[in-house]
Enzyme design. Sequence first.
Site, PDB file in Angstrom:
ATOM      1  CG  ASN A   9      -1.732   1.209   1.401  1.00  0.00           C
ATOM      2  OD1 ASN A   9      -1.812   2.040   0.507  1.00  0.00           O
ATOM      3  ND2 ASN A   9      -2.383   1.338   2.563  1.00  0.00           N
ATOM      4  CE  LYS A  11      -0.131   2.937   4.934  1.00  0.00           C
ATOM      5  NZ  LYS A  11      -0.026   2.999   6.386  1.00  0.00           N
ATOM      6  CG  HIS A  93      -5.656   1.631   5.760  1.00  0.00           C
ATOM      7  ND1 HIS A  93      -5.198   2.512   6.721  1.00  0.00           N
ATOM      8  CD2 HIS A  93      -4.614   0.820   5.457  1.00  0.00           C
ATOM      9  CE1 HIS A  93      -3.926   2.250   6.964  1.00  0.00           C
ATOM     10  NE2 HIS A  93      -3.546   1.230   6.218  1.00  0.00           N
ATOM     11  CD  GLU A  95      -2.727   5.183   7.192  1.00  0.00           C
ATOM     12  OE1 GLU A  95      -2.758   5.185   5.947  1.00  0.00           O
ATOM     13  OE2 GLU A  95      -1.765   4.721   7.843  1.00  0.00           O
ATOM     14  CD  GLU A 163      -2.994  -2.516   7.674  1.00  0.00           C
ATOM     15  OE1 GLU A 163      -2.101  -2.839   6.884  1.00  0.00           O
ATOM     16  OE2 GLU A 163      -3.429  -1.362   7.755  1.00  0.00           O
ATOM     17  N   GLY A 169       3.328   2.083  10.714  1.00  0.00           N
ATOM     18  CA  GLY A 169       4.326   3.128  10.519  1.00  0.00           C
ATOM     19  C   GLY A 169       5.128   3.479  11.758  1.00  0.00           C
ATOM     20  CB  SER A 208       5.998  -2.030  11.780  1.00  0.00           C
ATOM     21  OG  SER A 208       5.644  -0.681  12.080  1.00  0.00           O
TER      22      SER A 208
HETATM   23  O1  LIG Z   1      -1.561  -0.614   4.687  1.00  0.00           O
HETATM   24  C1  LIG Z   1      -0.477  -0.782   5.254  1.00  0.00           C
HETATM   25  C2  LIG Z   1      -0.322  -0.566   6.645  1.00  0.00           C
HETATM   26  O2  LIG Z   1      -0.992   0.544   7.122  1.00  0.00           O
HETATM   27  C3  LIG Z   1       1.034  -0.810   7.214  1.00  0.00           C
HETATM   28  O3  LIG Z   1       1.876   0.294   7.057  1.00  0.00           O
HETATM   29  P1  LIG Z   1       3.424   0.165   7.503  1.00  0.00           P
HETATM   30  O4  LIG Z   1       3.928  -1.097   6.868  1.00  0.00           O
HETATM   31  O5  LIG Z   1       4.068   1.396   6.956  1.00  0.00           O
HETATM   32  O6  LIG Z   1       3.419   0.069   8.977  1.00  0.00           O
END
Ligand SMILES: O=C[C@H](O)COP(=O)(O)O
Length: 248
Positions: A9, A11, A93, A95, A163, A169, A208
Amino acid sequence: MARKIAAGNWKMNGVEADLVQVDALAEAVAAASCDVLLCPPATLIAPMAARAGLMDLYVGGQSCHAAASGAHTGDISAGMLADAGATHVIVGHSERRADHGETNEDVAAQVTAAIDAGLIAIICVGETEAERDAEVTLNVVASQLAGSIPTGALPAHIVVAYEPVWAIGTGRTPTLEQIAEVHDHIRSELAARRGGAANDIPLLYGGSVKPGNAVEIFAVSNVDGALVGGASLKASDFGGIIAALSAA
Ligand SMILES: O=C[C@H](O)COP(=O)(O)O
């Protein structure tokens, strides 16, 4: 037995020049024994799909509106994602839930729209840190599952991503036991509604995931892959995660 999926992803990151990362993934994708998916910003779906060419790389959206079209400024429909070359879409998600106030009901409607448009919906669930501290993680996840998955959705059309919000993150991850506990719970919640067919629904862990922790995470019970944020932006990192999943 569920398919294994390494999903990235991006983002709100990436411009056309970053599509060189797709070329750099070619070797890892060719050697993979799992599905590989990248979900870039909507502006990059069509050029990424074109860049993927004959590579076995799926391209997906990061969200979709529940409606097929209409007066929804700034939104994108599932049909538009499919038209641009997407085969999957991430929905719910954390977010989106936090930044746009999306509820379980909204997410369920988006899943229906995605399936109607021929997309596979990757449905995200996960607890906040306060919810984990309050020891209500399993209840939170169960109620997100119950509210976000439409009853008519067939296992072949959905993927669930666990998640934990506090692991996204941050460089922090749950213990392997905690991941196993939640993934086993998700599997049994899905089985309670769909019986044996629930075993065909891929369950991804997200939060992460890096090449350095992927091997141990993919060895956890009921983990069929990962939804990767930051580490999917660089082909060398994402390639390591794809290789770890292929070997799991
Ligand atoms: O969609 C992916 C997740 O929100 C994980 O993000 P991350 O790997 O940067 O922690």
